[in-house]
Design an enzyme around this catalytic site. Structure first.
Site, PDB file in Angstrom:
ATOM      1  CB  SER A  96       9.370  15.819  28.138  1.00 38.38           C
ATOM      2  OG  SER A  96      10.677  15.473  28.496  1.00 38.38           O
ATOM      3  CG  HIS A 121       8.523  12.462  31.868  1.00 40.68           C
ATOM      4  ND1 HIS A 121       8.167  11.635  30.829  1.00 40.68           N
ATOM      5  CD2 HIS A 121       9.331  13.405  31.315  1.00 40.68           C
ATOM      6  CE1 HIS A 121       8.721  12.060  29.703  1.00 40.68           C
ATOM      7  NE2 HIS A 121       9.440  13.130  29.981  1.00 40.68           N
TER       8      HIS A 121
END
Length: 200
Positions: A96, A121
């Protein structure tokens, strides 16, 4: 809890906590969740090292599951703002916001250890119960802007176009060190300190 380090110097014995001793060697640790207090500490260390010598390399070791977007971007903006080149080394996990930080290192100087992992993501978001419909629309719009901003950062940092990044971040996209190297987020895989990295 960090162990203490005692060194014998010309002025006698000096005691440091481990991160402070590493800072003397221009090593910065990004460990754990990215949140405001951690980001403030990292930014302060980068600015301190820049003030010491803006031409000398800073080594940033990263093991982070990600966290706050705004906290993470304060770190990456500072990395790009200072003149001192920042080498990034992923050990364990960059996920992330951790991947945004890792990929923001000086191009040609972004590395992973062989068993480290990378995860890209979409940014997480959601409405709290009782949120009005108009507020939910504002939240959704802001989340889209944030997603687009992060995707552009990832595209600029890699060998992939924006369309590919957008597709691959629709769901969790895990990569090994070899896959991350092929994707273009890093420039080499380090197996031994002082030895040449594995490159494409």
């Amino acid at each position: 809890m960090w162990p203490g380090v005692i060194e014998q110097t010309a002025n006698g014995r000096e005691s440091y906590d481990l991160p402070s001793r590493l800072l003397k060697d221009r090593i910065v640790l990004v460990q754990g969740e990215v949140e405001d207090s951690m980001a403030t500490s990292i930014v302060a260390q980068l600015l301190f090292l820049e003030a010491q010598d803006p031409t000398k390399e800073i080594s940033m070791y990263i093991n982070s599951p990600g966290g706050s977007v705004t906290a993470g971007l304060s770190i990456t903006d500072t990395m790009n703002f200072i003149k001192a080149p920042v080498t990034t080394i992923v050990m364990g996990l960059a996920a992330s916001m951790g991947t945004i930080i890792a990929s923001s290192g000086e191009k040609g100087h972004r590395f992973m250890l062989p068993n480290a992992e990378y995860l890209i993501h979409q940014p997480m978001g959601g409405a709290v119960g009782g949120t009005q419909q108009t507020d939910m629309a504002i939240i959704a719009e802001q989340l889209t802007k944030t997603r687009d901003k992060l995707n552009k950062i990832l595209a600029d940092a890699s060998d992939r176009d924006l369309e590919t990044i957008a597709r691959d971040t629709e769901r969790d996209h895990w990569m090994s060190a070899e896959e991350t190297l092929a994707y273009g987020f890093i420039d080499g895989i380090l197996t031994k300190s002082g030895e040449k990295p594995t490159t494409k």
